[in-house]
Motif scaffolding. Structure first.
Motif, PDB file in Angstrom:
ATOM      1  N   PRO A 117       0.805  -1.224   0.000  1.00  0.00           N
ATOM      2  CA  PRO A 117       0.000   0.000   0.000  1.00  0.00           C
ATOM      3  C   PRO A 117       0.836   1.271   0.000  1.00  0.00           C
ATOM      4  N   LEU A 118       1.942   1.285   0.727  1.00  0.00           N
ATOM      5  CA  LEU A 118       2.796   2.470   0.738  1.00  0.00           C
ATOM      6  C   LEU A 118       3.292   2.801  -0.666  1.00  0.00           C
ATOM      7  N   LYS A 119       3.763   1.804  -1.386  1.00  0.00           N
ATOM      8  CA  LYS A 119       4.272   2.031  -2.731  1.00  0.00           C
ATOM      9  C   LYS A 119       3.171   2.547  -3.654  1.00  0.00           C
ATOM     10  N   VAL A 120       1.976   1.943  -3.555  1.00  0.00           N
ATOM     11  CA  VAL A 120       0.872   2.343  -4.422  1.00  0.00           C
ATOM     12  C   VAL A 120       0.481   3.794  -4.158  1.00  0.00           C
ATOM     13  N   PHE A 121       0.370   4.186  -2.888  1.00  0.00           N
ATOM     14  CA  PHE A 121      -0.045   5.552  -2.579  1.00  0.00           C
ATOM     15  C   PHE A 121       1.053   6.564  -2.866  1.00  0.00           C
ATOM     16  N   GLU A 122       2.292   6.187  -2.727  1.00  0.00           N
ATOM     17  CA  GLU A 122       3.386   7.072  -3.142  1.00  0.00           C
ATOM     18  C   GLU A 122       3.297   7.340  -4.641  1.00  0.00           C
ATOM     19  N   ASN A 123       3.036   6.310  -5.416  1.00  0.00           N
ATOM     20  CA  ASN A 123       2.895   6.477  -6.860  1.00  0.00           C
ATOM     21  C   ASN A 123       1.660   7.301  -7.214  1.00  0.00           C
ATOM     22  N   LEU A 124       0.584   7.095  -6.457  1.00  0.00           N
ATOM     23  CA  LEU A 124      -0.649   7.847  -6.704  1.00  0.00           C
ATOM     24  C   LEU A 124      -0.397   9.346  -6.577  1.00  0.00           C
ATOM     25  N   LYS A 125       0.341   9.751  -5.545  1.00  0.00           N
ATOM     26  CA  LYS A 125       0.627  11.176  -5.343  1.00  0.00           C
ATOM     27  C   LYS A 125       1.367  11.765  -6.541  1.00  0.00           C
ATOM     28  N   VAL A 126       2.300  11.004  -7.098  1.00  0.00           N
ATOM     29  CA  VAL A 126       3.049  11.472  -8.262  1.00  0.00           C
ATOM     30  C   VAL A 126       2.150  11.550  -9.485  1.00  0.00           C
ATOM     31  N   GLN A 127       1.358  10.507  -9.687  1.00  0.00           N
ATOM     32  CA  GLN A 127       0.495  10.426 -10.866  1.00  0.00           C
ATOM     33  C   GLN A 127      -0.508  11.574 -10.910  1.00  0.00           C
ATOM     34  N   MET A 128      -0.990  12.006  -9.738  1.00  0.00           N
ATOM     35  CA  MET A 128      -1.994  13.057  -9.662  1.00  0.00           C
ATOM     36  C   MET A 128      -1.539  14.360 -10.294  1.00  0.00           C
ATOM     37  N   GLN A 129      -0.234  14.589 -10.350  1.00  0.00           N
ATOM     38  CA  GLN A 129       0.288  15.860 -10.849  1.00  0.00           C
ATOM     39  C   GLN A 129       0.493  15.875 -12.365  1.00  0.00           C
ATOM     40  N   LYS A 130       0.205  14.780 -13.020  1.00  0.00           N
ATOM     41  CA  LYS A 130       0.380  14.731 -14.471  1.00  0.00           C
ATOM     42  C   LYS A 130      -0.706  15.545 -15.173  1.00  0.00           C
ATOM     43  N   PRO A 131      -0.402  16.112 -16.333  1.00  0.00           N
ATOM     44  CA  PRO A 131      -1.356  16.983 -17.033  1.00  0.00           C
ATOM     45  C   PRO A 131      -2.710  16.340 -17.301  1.00  0.00           C
ATOM     46  N   ASP A 132      -2.738  15.047 -17.530  1.00  0.00           N
ATOM     47  CA  ASP A 132      -4.005  14.378 -17.831  1.00  0.00           C
ATOM     48  C   ASP A 132      -5.009  14.497 -16.696  1.00  0.00           C
ATOM     49  N   TYR A 133      -4.539  14.698 -15.462  1.00  0.00           N
ATOM     50  CA  TYR A 133      -5.419  14.729 -14.303  1.00  0.00           C
ATOM     51  C   TYR A 133      -5.420  16.071 -13.577  1.00  0.00           C
ATOM     52  N   LYS A 134      -4.365  16.852 -13.715  1.00  0.00           N
ATOM     53  CA  LYS A 134      -4.191  18.056 -12.908  1.00  0.00           C
ATOM     54  C   LYS A 134      -5.336  19.046 -13.087  1.00  0.00           C
ATOM     55  N   ASN A 135      -5.867  19.153 -14.301  1.00  0.00           N
ATOM     56  CA  ASN A 135      -6.958  20.083 -14.569  1.00  0.00           C
ATOM     57  C   ASN A 135      -8.263  19.362 -14.907  1.00  0.00           C
ATOM     58  N   ALA A 136      -8.400  18.136 -14.382  1.00  0.00           N
ATOM     59  CA  ALA A 136      -9.589  17.335 -14.697  1.00  0.00           C
ATOM     60  C   ALA A 136     -10.863  17.993 -14.169  1.00  0.00           C
ATOM     61  N   ALA A 137     -11.919  17.925 -14.973  1.00  0.00           N
ATOM     62  CA  ALA A 137     -13.250  18.387 -14.566  1.00  0.00           C
ATOM     63  C   ALA A 137     -14.246  17.322 -15.005  1.00  0.00           C
ATOM     64  N   LEU A 138     -14.996  16.776 -14.071  1.00  0.00           N
ATOM     65  CA  LEU A 138     -15.940  15.705 -14.366  1.00  0.00           C
ATOM     66  C   LEU A 138     -17.368  16.200 -14.128  1.00  0.00           C
ATOM     67  N   PRO A 139     -18.280  15.926 -15.054  1.00  0.00           N
ATOM     68  CA  PRO A 139     -19.644  16.447 -14.924  1.00  0.00           C
ATOM     69  C   PRO A 139     -20.418  15.876 -13.747  1.00  0.00           C
ATOM     70  N   PHE A 140     -20.007  14.714 -13.243  1.00  0.00           N
ATOM     71  CA  PHE A 140     -20.727  14.091 -12.139  1.00  0.00           C
ATOM     72  C   PHE A 140     -20.083  14.359 -10.782  1.00  0.00           C
ATOM     73  N   ILE A 141     -19.049  15.206 -10.749  1.00  0.00           N
ATOM     74  CA  ILE A 141     -18.383  15.576  -9.498  1.00  0.00           C
ATOM     75  C   ILE A 141     -18.520  17.082  -9.280  1.00  0.00           C
ATOM     76  N   ASP A 142     -19.055  17.465  -8.114  1.00  0.00           N
ATOM     77  CA  ASP A 142     -19.224  18.866  -7.745  1.00  0.00           C
ATOM     78  C   ASP A 142     -18.097  19.257  -6.796  1.00  0.00           C
ATOM     79  N   ASN A 143     -17.236  20.174  -7.245  1.00  0.00           N
ATOM     80  CA  ASN A 143     -16.101  20.602  -6.434  1.00  0.00           C
ATOM     81  C   ASN A 143     -16.349  21.906  -5.675  1.00  0.00           C
ATOM     82  N   LYS A 144     -17.588  22.357  -5.603  1.00  0.00           N
ATOM     83  CA  LYS A 144     -17.878  23.636  -4.966  1.00  0.00           C
ATOM     84  C   LYS A 144     -17.482  23.656  -3.496  1.00  0.00           C
ATOM     85  N   GLN A 145     -17.441  22.493  -2.876  1.00  0.00           N
ATOM     86  CA  GLN A 145     -17.129  22.421  -1.446  1.00  0.00           C
ATOM     87  C   GLN A 145     -15.740  22.990  -1.146  1.00  0.00           C
ATOM     88  N   TYR A 146     -14.850  22.957  -2.120  1.00  0.00           N
ATOM     89  CA  TYR A 146     -13.508  23.480  -1.897  1.00  0.00           C
ATOM     90  C   TYR A 146     -13.552  24.958  -1.572  1.00  0.00           C
TER      91      TYR A 146
END
Length: 223
Positions: free
Chosen positions: A188-217
């Motif tokens: 699990p440590l390895k997987v979550f370490e990789n997840l943190k890195v993957q999140m910063q890639k361009p494909d996800y960094k500016n992601a907007a999904l129609p079924f997710i409401d981010n207004k809470q931020y």
């Protein structure tokens, strides 16, 4: 080899289940990632819980978890992963084969992923039970049919999330439970370490999904 066997158990994005454990034991903590284990009645294999806080939006994280084709880029020993049925943007079935070293046989599974969001709290839950019989058994590969877990994603402030991931799975075949439990923190440590890195890639960094409401931020950031 022990690390690889455990890592395999963490590959499933699988069915929600509260488990009901009250005896979670902290096994490992590194870089803000906490790994807990707990005994499960009538099972030789312990449940796993991972908790951490990351800088991301819910859309970023959900986009990554639903991007099955990217699994091999950040989840250890994924040999193949492909969508076999896309029900909607927030629901799909996928097949994956996990590569394990000799003498262990490869494992495979089919998971049913669904995403839901509480309209008031904005908490996102990702479920994905391992489902049997959707894909024929393959010679020399052990099929995983019994596995359940839950991703709970809670907005904490502007672009900050608390993640709680719980998992209990039967790896099937001849993998000894004592070996799986002994090394239950390293995969699990390895997987979550990789997840943190993957999140910063361009494909996800500016992601907007129609079924997710981010207004809470914005709401959380005001307090």
């Amino acid at each position: 080899m022990h690390k690889i066997l455990l890592t395999f158990l963490v590959l499933f994005f699988i069915q929600a289940n509260a488990f009901g454990q009250s005896d979670w034991k902290l096994n490992e903590e590194k870089d803000g990632i906490e790994i807990y284990t707990s005994s499960v009645p009538d099972s030789k294999v312990k449940a796993i819980k991972v908790e951490c806080v990351i800088k991301a939006t819910e859309s970023q994280l959900v986009a990554l978890l639903m991007d099955i084709n990217s699994s091999a880029n950040w989840i250890y020993h994924t040999k193949t992963a492909k969508v076999i049925k896309q029900v909607s943007a927030s629901e799909l079935y996928y097949y994956s084969e996990v590569s394990l070293p000799w003498p262990a046989a490869n494992r495979d599974f089919v998971a049913h992923l669904t995403v839901s969001q509480n309209p008031v709290t904005k908490v996102v839950v990702i479920d994905g039970p391992a489902v049997p019989n959707m894909v024929p058994l393959k010679k020399g590969i052990v099929r995983i049919n019994n596995s359940k877990g839950k991703w709970t994603i809670t907005p904490k402030g502007f672009d900050e999330l608390k993640i709680e991931y719980t998992l209990h799975t039967d790896p099937a075949g001849s993998l000894p439970a004592w070996m799986v439990n002994m090394f239950a923190t390293e995969g699990p440590l390895k997987v979550f370490e990789n997840l943190k890195v993957q999140m910063q890639k361009p494909d996800y960094k500016n992601a907007a999904l129609p079924f997710i409401d981010n207004k809470q931020y914005a709401l959380n950031a005001a307090y």
